[in-house]
Design a protein around this motif. Structure first.
Motif, PDB file in Angstrom:
ATOM      1  N   UNK A  73     -48.356  64.365 -64.695  1.00 23.65           N
ATOM      2  CA  UNK A  73     -47.750  65.618 -65.145  1.00 23.65           C
ATOM      3  C   UNK A  73     -46.748  65.345 -66.265  1.00 23.65           C
ATOM      4  N   UNK A  74     -45.922  64.330 -66.080  1.00 23.73           N
ATOM      5  CA  UNK A  74     -44.953  63.965 -67.112  1.00 23.73           C
ATOM      6  C   UNK A  74     -45.656  63.613 -68.422  1.00 23.73           C
ATOM      7  N   UNK A  79     -47.587  64.515 -74.082  1.00 23.25           N
ATOM      8  CA  UNK A  79     -48.739  64.573 -74.992  1.00 23.25           C
ATOM      9  C   UNK A  79     -48.799  65.918 -75.717  1.00 23.25           C
ATOM     10  N   UNK A  80     -48.490  66.995 -75.007  1.00 24.82           N
ATOM     11  CA  UNK A  80     -48.494  68.316 -75.636  1.00 24.82           C
ATOM     12  C   UNK A  80     -47.488  68.378 -76.774  1.00 24.82           C
ATOM     13  N   UNK A  81     -46.308  67.821 -76.545  1.00 23.05           N
ATOM     14  CA  UNK A  81     -45.294  67.807 -77.598  1.00 23.05           C
ATOM     15  C   UNK A  81     -45.741  66.981 -78.798  1.00 23.05           C
ATOM     16  N   UNK A  82     -46.423  65.880 -78.528  1.00 25.72           N
ATOM     17  CA  UNK A  82     -46.880  65.013 -79.616  1.00 25.72           C
ATOM     18  C   UNK A  82     -47.951  65.684 -80.466  1.00 25.72           C
ATOM     19  N   UNK A 140     -43.903  57.087 -73.314  1.00 22.90           N
ATOM     20  CA  UNK A 140     -44.794  58.231 -73.093  1.00 22.90           C
ATOM     21  C   UNK A 140     -45.281  58.811 -74.415  1.00 22.90           C
ATOM     22  N   UNK A 141     -44.367  59.015 -75.353  1.00 20.56           N
ATOM     23  CA  UNK A 141     -44.767  59.570 -76.649  1.00 20.56           C
ATOM     24  C   UNK A 141     -45.669  58.602 -77.406  1.00 20.56           C
ATOM     25  N   UNK A 142     -45.382  57.326 -77.312  1.00 17.32           N
ATOM     26  CA  UNK A 142     -46.225  56.346 -77.990  1.00 17.32           C
ATOM     27  C   UNK A 142     -47.612  56.282 -77.368  1.00 17.32           C
ATOM     28  N   UNK A 143     -47.688  56.424 -76.043  1.00 15.29           N
ATOM     29  CA  UNK A 143     -48.999  56.482 -75.395  1.00 15.29           C
ATOM     30  C   UNK A 143     -49.769  57.715 -75.854  1.00 15.29           C
ATOM     31  N   UNK A 259     -36.419  58.072 -81.819  1.00 12.19           N
ATOM     32  CA  UNK A 259     -36.530  56.626 -81.582  1.00 12.19           C
ATOM     33  C   UNK A 259     -37.977  56.193 -81.310  1.00 12.19           C
ATOM     34  N   UNK A 260     -38.816  57.119 -80.867  1.00 18.01           N
ATOM     35  CA  UNK A 260     -40.187  56.752 -80.503  1.00 18.01           C
ATOM     36  C   UNK A 260     -40.996  56.274 -81.702  1.00 18.01           C
TER      37      UNK A 260
END
Length: 275
Positions: A73-74, A79-82, A140-143, A259-260
């Protein structure tokens, strides 16, 4: 309303400060309150100057109640934000163009991306350095970026949309929850040095979190595409040699977490370039 005298605690933060005390025998004792553990420091020629060994990284410790479903869920939210960000929308077309151009290079050889290697993603669920460092959002953002790029590679290198592109990830801090999430996305976690050995001229190297010493080991393999960096101004001949044979495009700032992807670039080797 009067203030309560009850002390306020912060979630997931240690309540005591760590102290490091170096004794005459060359060991450093890392203490928290009345507890201490010994960190190996060798001495040279029986002098008092200590030589600190490279730390052996251990899997990050995830919160006790965190489940794989919670982690999914996290990740979905990150991913949606990215995918909706200006950062991804600004680089997606450049990535697609460069991936497509590699399908047939100037020598008539197949240069399609046949695999993606990710170095140093970091833990998606756990804390580092005994709970003092939390970079889960960054990972998470990098993934999310890695998965988006994987989908883009499939879309632009194969007429069969069902064909998958192998993604290999290596990081000693991955724990069981991290591995389960990555495997659920069709990615493969490997141990050192397998990821390094899989890098070829047809590899897309994904390394926003890679250290200089690791880049110096990998870049002589001349990966055709690289997402990471910044590589500039590292004062490394090996890294500079790679930059000299590549073009690049810098990503727009990522507003959700700067930072991501701080100064991250997408690099591509120019046609017919050789190491």
């Amino acid at each position: 309303m009067p203030h309560t005298s009850r002390p306020r605690t912060q979630r997931n933060q240690p309540s005591q400060k760590r102290l490091e005390i170096t004794s005459d025998d060359g060991w450093t004792h890392v203490t928290t309150g009345n507890n201490a553990r010994r960190v190996n420091r060798n001495t040279r020629n029986k002098t008092q100057e200590a030589h600190v060994l490279d730390p052996v990284l251990q899997p990050a410790e995830a919160p006790a109640r965190l489940t794989l479903d919670d982690l999914r869920i996290q990740y979905s939210l990150h991913r949606s934000q990215w995918v909706e960000s200006e950062t991804w929308n600004g680089i997606e077309s450049v990535l697609a163009e460069r991936i497509s151009r590699r399908v047939q290079d100037g020598n008539g050889l197949d240069g399609r991306v046949d695999g993606i290697v990710c170095i140093g993603l970091g833990s998606l669920s756990g804390f580092l350095r005994d709970g003092w460092v939390d970079r889960r959002d960054v990972s998470m953002y990098q993934l999310a970026a890695l998965e988006s790029i994987r989908d883009l590679v499939v879309e632009n290198t194969s007429v069969d949309s069902k064909v998958s592109v192998s993604v290999y990830l290596q990081d000693p801090v991955f724990n069981k929850l991290d591995c389960a999430l990555l495997e659920s996305l069709g990615m493969t976690v490997v141990n050192h040095p397998e990821a390094f050995e899989r890098v070829t001229r047809n590899t897309l190297l994904f390394c926003p979190g890679a250290e200089r010493k690791h880049l110096e080991q990998i870049l002589p393999s001349n990966p055709g595409l690289l997402f990471g960096g910044p590589l500039e101004n590292t004062e490394s001949d090996v890294i500079q040699a790679f930059i000299d044979r590549t073009g690049s495009r810098i990503l727009a700032p990522f507003k959700a977490n700067e930072h991501a992807f701080w100064m991250t670039r997408f690099y591509w080797t120019e046609e017919n370039s050789q190491p």
